[in-house]
Design an enzyme around this catalytic site. Structure first.
Site, PDB file in Angstrom:
ATOM      1  N   GLU A 162      40.109 -62.032 113.744  1.00 43.76           N
ATOM      2  CA  GLU A 162      40.361 -63.339 113.213  1.00 43.76           C
ATOM      3  C   GLU A 162      40.959 -64.186 114.323  1.00 43.76           C
ATOM      4  O   GLU A 162      41.965 -64.082 114.763  1.00 43.76           O
ATOM      5  CB  GLU A 162      41.635 -63.072 112.059  1.00 43.76           C
ATOM      6  CG  GLU A 162      41.019 -62.181 111.071  1.00 43.76           C
ATOM      7  CD  GLU A 162      40.257 -62.750 110.052  1.00 43.76           C
ATOM      8  OE1 GLU A 162      40.076 -64.082 110.132  1.00 43.76           O
ATOM      9  OE2 GLU A 162      39.601 -61.979 109.335  1.00 43.76           O
ATOM     10  N   CYS A 221      45.993 -71.309 111.878  1.00 41.51           N
ATOM     11  CA  CYS A 221      44.345 -71.257 112.268  1.00 41.51           C
ATOM     12  C   CYS A 221      43.501 -72.179 111.198  1.00 41.51           C
ATOM     13  O   CYS A 221      42.745 -72.462 111.385  1.00 41.51           O
ATOM     14  CB  CYS A 221      43.961 -69.683 112.262  1.00 41.51           C
ATOM     15  SG  CYS A 221      44.237 -68.851 110.692  1.00 41.51           S
TER      16      CYS A 221
HETATM   17  P1  NAP Z   1      47.120 -65.099 121.456  1.00 40.33           P
HETATM   18  O1  NAP Z   1      47.949 -65.693 122.326  1.00 40.33           O
HETATM   19  O2  NAP Z   1      45.687 -64.865 121.440  1.00 40.33           O
HETATM   20  O3  NAP Z   1      47.956 -64.048 120.859  1.00 40.33           O
HETATM   21  C1  NAP Z   1      47.756 -62.945 119.932  1.00 40.33           C
HETATM   22  C2  NAP Z   1      48.123 -61.866 120.052  1.00 40.33           C
HETATM   23  O4  NAP Z   1      47.418 -61.187 120.992  1.00 40.33           O
HETATM   24  C3  NAP Z   1      49.728 -61.568 120.437  1.00 40.33           C
HETATM   25  O5  NAP Z   1      50.286 -60.384 120.030  1.00 40.33           O
HETATM   26  C4  NAP Z   1      49.858 -61.399 122.136  1.00 40.33           C
HETATM   27  O6  NAP Z   1      50.684 -60.782 122.592  1.00 40.33           O
HETATM   28  C5  NAP Z   1      48.546 -60.524 122.103  1.00 40.33           C
HETATM   29  N1  NAP Z   1      47.907 -60.859 123.574  1.00 40.33           N
HETATM   30  C6  NAP Z   1      47.902 -61.632 124.484  1.00 40.33           C
HETATM   31  N2  NAP Z   1      47.340 -61.342 125.381  1.00 40.33           N
HETATM   32  C7  NAP Z   1      46.838 -60.226 125.347  1.00 40.33           C
HETATM   33  C8  NAP Z   1      45.896 -59.351 126.084  1.00 40.33           C
HETATM   34  N3  NAP Z   1      45.517 -59.496 127.455  1.00 40.33           N
HETATM   35  N4  NAP Z   1      45.711 -57.992 125.742  1.00 40.33           N
HETATM   36  C9  NAP Z   1      45.984 -57.837 124.535  1.00 40.33           C
HETATM   37  N5  NAP Z   1      46.877 -58.658 123.786  1.00 40.33           N
HETATM   38  C10 NAP Z   1      47.211 -59.772 124.029  1.00 40.33           C
HETATM   39  O7  NAP Z   1      47.415 -66.169 119.935  1.00 40.33           O
HETATM   40  P2  NAP Z   1      48.724 -66.653 119.435  1.00 40.33           P
HETATM   41  O8  NAP Z   1      49.194 -67.824 120.476  1.00 40.33           O
HETATM   42  O9  NAP Z   1      49.575 -65.753 119.222  1.00 40.33           O
HETATM   43  O10 NAP Z   1      48.124 -67.121 118.038  1.00 40.33           O
HETATM   44  C11 NAP Z   1      47.657 -68.466 118.028  1.00 40.33           C
HETATM   45  C12 NAP Z   1      46.128 -68.125 117.818  1.00 40.33           C
HETATM   46  O11 NAP Z   1      45.854 -67.337 116.836  1.00 40.33           O
HETATM   47  C13 NAP Z   1      45.181 -69.592 117.374  1.00 40.33           C
HETATM   48  O12 NAP Z   1      44.211 -69.596 118.147  1.00 40.33           O
HETATM   49  C14 NAP Z   1      45.014 -69.356 115.851  1.00 40.33           C
HETATM   50  O13 NAP Z   1      44.056 -69.964 115.217  1.00 40.33           O
HETATM   51  C15 NAP Z   1      44.780 -67.833 115.687  1.00 40.33           C
HETATM   52  N6  NAP Z   1      44.988 -67.290 114.506  1.00 40.33           N
HETATM   53  C16 NAP Z   1      44.064 -66.975 113.745  1.00 40.33           C
HETATM   54  C17 NAP Z   1      44.211 -66.513 112.453  1.00 40.33           C
HETATM   55  C18 NAP Z   1      42.951 -66.055 111.705  1.00 40.33           C
HETATM   56  O14 NAP Z   1      43.202 -65.543 110.696  1.00 40.33           O
HETATM   57  N7  NAP Z   1      41.839 -66.326 112.235  1.00 40.33           N
HETATM   58  C19 NAP Z   1      45.485 -66.539 112.025  1.00 40.33           C
HETATM   59  C20 NAP Z   1      46.649 -66.790 112.777  1.00 40.33           C
HETATM   60  C21 NAP Z   1      46.408 -67.313 113.915  1.00 40.33           C
HETATM   61  P3  NAP Z   1      51.831 -61.586 123.298  1.00 40.33           P
HETATM   62  O15 NAP Z   1      52.563 -62.451 122.290  1.00 40.33           O
HETATM   63  O16 NAP Z   1      52.568 -60.875 123.922  1.00 40.33           O
HETATM   64  O17 NAP Z   1      51.185 -62.810 124.363  1.00 40.33           O
END
Ligand code: NAP
Length: 493
Positions: free
Chosen positions: A265, A299
């Site tokens: 997602e 999102c």
């Molecule tokens: P993110 O930076 O991609 O982080 C998401 C998760 O991935 C966090 O738990 C993060 O941990 C982890 N992560 C980061 N780097 C990683 C790596 N190298 N390997 C494994 N895991 C890793 O996203 P975010 O800033 O938290 O959230 C915002 C994004 O989520 C937006 O793009 C939004 O559109 C999307 N989103 C999508 C949906 C959907 O249903 N489509 C819903 C909500 C949000 P850390 O926190 O430790 O960095």
């Protein structure tokens, strides 16, 4: 259990257990190198708690625990699994005020937004508690009559669940509930900015009767290596990730090594279209929901507004009036309608996108300037008009309370702009002609369409995107099947 919840939180969260350690094999414990992570309130920067910082050994231990519990949980009667989820639903409702406050404190969102999130998050426990006992297979006859085709569903196995910070409760329950209902054991890695809600939800599941190892929770400042350790363990079978497209792509590459089942997602760039025949007041109401839920940090947030020329000025006037009336402040203040952004980087990114649009000729009819003084990661509600097609704000996720508006004349022109994106999560469309709305919805390349609605999320609906917004669906029966493998048995009698 090491409890490092800040003293000031104890009285306000009375009755809610907020662990701050890792949950591995049913035991709360610190990380193996003893490190801790400060969790801060984005409105003030104050430290709320410090949680355990896992390293790769802890990630491996969590997979051990989930793998050990897997066979027993898969064999548990669906009704017993369902009752655990239904008890968790009841407990979330009993503690809903405390959970809402916790979300608001660590994420910054307003209390009304946090309360809605708790209700939405709890619904996944109820929906999958109900759905988990209703799964059916199929028995058919092969076309040549030679044999029978028996089709069943089996739990996929150990699942790694990774969630973002913007919906700390709902993104967790949207994965935990179907995984557990399907008979999978799991490891949850919540976002580092907002781990407390996920830890509190895990504690509620324990109170509801969660057996050891069925759900493990790992918080870490080293997500890359810790998650890689979990995804490359041959006992892991599923990755369910919610977060940015950039990290999603990276994880898909790691998951390819073991050909893991993947539910992704990812990011969005939702268009919000207002046609000339729309009810403009209703469109403004819908726009406020689609844009301002969570201060634009969703999102599903409307990222680009396309308004047909005949209603452009009245829509902008209505939107500006409503956006100007939004009360901005710390999320945990009862009167706040829009809280701070998650961190300083987020404010900088929003400011950069607005500056870029203004430099290219857009006009700010509301907001458009970040506050110069004061603590906290605030950005004011902003409406931009005359935004040129090349402005970055139309192509990148804003994740803030900024509404860029583009005027259009013809439907075809609008459809081209709407589909001109690598994302395809959700689109919003306002028209008073239902047939026209359905026809246009079919021409929009996105997994979900809000037709005369500014909110699409529903536990009973398949949530997910096309293109680079993701793979698979969460919620509904489809969300349960994501955590299952189809097995076909050929036989004859
Ligand atoms: P993110 O930076 O991609 O982080 C998401 C998760 O991935 C966090 O738990 C993060 O941990 C982890 N992560 C980061 N780097 C990683 C790596 N190298 N390997 C494994 N895991 C890793 O996203 P975010 O800033 O938290 O959230 C915002 C994004 O989520 C937006 O793009 C939004 O559109 C999307 N989103 C999508 C949906 C959907 O249903 N489509 C819903 C909500 C949000 P850390 O926190 O430790 O960095």
């Amino acid at each position: 259990m090491t409890t490092t919840l800040h003293e000031s939180l104890r009285p306000v969260l009375d009755g809610l257990d907020v662990p701050t350690d890792l949950l591995v094999a049913g035991t709360w414990r610190g990380g193996s190198d003893g490190g801790r992570i400060d969790v801060r309130d984005p409105a003030s920067g104050a430290v709320l708690a410090s949680v355990a910082d896992a390293d790769v050994d802890d990630g491996a231990a969590a997979v051990d625990a989930a793998a050990t519990a897997a066979a027993g949980w898969a064999a548990t009667a669906p009704r017993a699994r369902a009752e655990l989820l239904l008890r968790a639903f009841t407990l979330m409702h009993e503690r809903s005020e405390e959970l809402a406050l916790l979300i608001s404190l660590e994420n910054g969102k307003s209390l009304p937004d946090a309360r809605s999130e708790v209700a939405y998050a709890a619904e996944f426990f109820r929906w999958y508690g109900e759905e988990g006992v209703r799964l059916r297979g199929q028995v058919g006859r092969s076309p040549n009559g030679a044999n029978r085709l028996v089709v069943t569903h089996q739990p996929v196995g150990v699942s790694v669940l990774i969630t973002p910070w913007n919906f700390p409760a709902a993104m967790a329950t949207r994965k935990i509930a179907p995984a557990l209902a399907a008979g999978c054991t799991a490891i949850l890695k919540p976002a580092t900015e907002t781990p407390l809600t996920a830890l509190a939800v895990a504690a509620l599941l324990q109170e509801a009767g969660l057996p050891p190892g069925v759900l493990n929770v790992v918080t870490t400042t080293k997500p890359g290596p810790v998650v890689e350790t979990m995804l490359t363990d041959p006992r892991t079978r599923m990755l369910s990730f919610t977060g940015s497209t950039e990290i999603g792509r990276r994880l898909l590459r790691t998951a390819a090594d073991q050909v893991l089942k993947c539910g992704m997602e990812l990011g969005g760039n939702a268009p919000f279209v207002v046609l000339a025949d729309a009810d403009v007041d209703a469109a403004v109401e819908g726009a406020m929901v689609a844009k301002m839920r969570n201060g634009g940090q969703a999102c599903t947030a409307a990222n680009r507004f396309f308004v047909q020329a005949a209603v452009h000025d009245s829509f902008v006037e209505g939107l500006v009036a409503q956006m100007a009336a939004v009360r901005v402040g710390p999320g945990s203040d009862e009167s706040t309608q829009c809280g701070p952004l998650i961190n300083e980087d987020a404010v900088r990114k929003v400011d950069e996108l607005v500056r870029d649009a203004l430099d290219r000729g857009a006009r700010a009819v509301l907001g458009g300037e970040r506050p110069r003084e004061g603590a906290g990661c605030f950005y004011p509600p902003t409406v931009l008009v005359d935004v040129p097609p090349e402005a970055r704000v139309l192509h990148e996720e804003i994740f803030g309370p900024v509404a860029p508006v583009v005027r259009f004349e013809r439907e075809e022109e609008m459809l081209t702009m709407v589909n001109d994106t690598e994302y395809g999560l959700v689109s919003y469309l306002y028209t008073s002609d239902l047939g026209r709305g359905l026809r246009l919805a079919e021409g929009i390349d996105s997994g979900m369409v809000g037709l005369n609605r500014g909110l699409v999320s529903d536990p009973a609906a398949p949530f997910g995107g096309t293109k680079q917004s993701g793979l698979g669906r969460e919620g509904s029966t489809e969300g349960l099947l994501e955590f299952m493998e189809t097995q076909y048995i050929a036989t004859s009698w």
